[in-house]
Enzyme design. Structure first.
Site, PDB file in Angstrom:
ATOM      1  N   HIS A  94      48.425 114.965 -18.333  1.00 56.26           N
ATOM      2  CA  HIS A  94      48.694 115.317 -19.769  1.00 56.26           C
ATOM      3  C   HIS A  94      50.050 114.419 -20.304  1.00 56.26           C
ATOM      4  O   HIS A  94      50.465 113.686 -19.744  1.00 56.26           O
ATOM      5  CB  HIS A  94      49.201 116.798 -19.673  1.00 56.26           C
ATOM      6  CG  HIS A  94      50.522 117.078 -19.122  1.00 56.26           C
ATOM      7  ND1 HIS A  94      50.445 117.451 -17.608  1.00 56.26           N
ATOM      8  CD2 HIS A  94      51.738 117.073 -19.172  1.00 56.26           C
ATOM      9  CE1 HIS A  94      51.801 117.677 -17.203  1.00 56.26           C
ATOM     10  NE2 HIS A  94      52.348 117.178 -18.031  1.00 56.26           N
ATOM     11  N   SER A  95      50.218 114.692 -21.503  1.00 57.56           N
ATOM     12  CA  SER A  95      51.342 114.021 -22.183  1.00 57.56           C
ATOM     13  C   SER A  95      52.065 115.222 -23.012  1.00 57.56           C
ATOM     14  O   SER A  95      51.549 116.096 -23.490  1.00 57.56           O
ATOM     15  CB  SER A  95      50.912 112.936 -23.416  1.00 57.56           C
ATOM     16  OG  SER A  95      51.845 112.513 -23.973  1.00 57.56           O
TER      17      SER A  95
END
Length: 129
Positions: free
Chosen positions: A48-49
């Site tokens: 994820h970011s």
């Protein structure tokens, strides 16, 4: 890549060393601390970011790899020392893998958990940058 290794101040002592993370160590106030442990062999974490959140990762025990991507570049960083941590700024995709037996990944975040701050699909991440 929008990240950097930070050396954590440590005190060496014959009866055992200790590392100190205080306000001056990180460029943000710590709002949340959590840790990953008992990670099965071959497992991957992250993926994820964050839109606005920054994180600081430390291999409190053992080792693991952090793969960082920004759409143009990909780097692999091995975390394996408890007095070195990886500061990941907002907007950087991260994947964690290759955990050693007994590895503990300590994470300090600049904000509390907020699902809306996560981008969990890499194709969506690429569209956002």
């Amino acid at each position: 890549m929008n990240s950097k290794i930070i050396t954590i101040p440590k005190v060496e002592n014959p009866s055992g060393n200790y590392a100190i993370i205080e306000g001056a160590t990180l460029p943000f106030d710590i709002k949340r601390v959590y840790y990953l442990y008992d990670i099965p062999s071959g497992s991957e974490r992250g993926g994820h970011s964050h839109i606005g959140q920054q994180e600081f990762l430390v291999a409190a025990s053992g080792s693991f790899d952090v793969i960082l991507k920004d759409g143009a570049e990909e780097v692999k960083i091995i975390l394996n020392k408890p007095d070195k941590g990886l500061l990941i700024y907002k907007g950087v995709w991260r994947e964690l893998n290759n955990f050693s037996a007994g590895a503990v990944c300590l994470v300090m975040s600049s904000d509390i958990f907020d699902e809306s701050d996560y981008i969990r699909d890499y194709s969506e991440y690429l569209k956002s940058i």
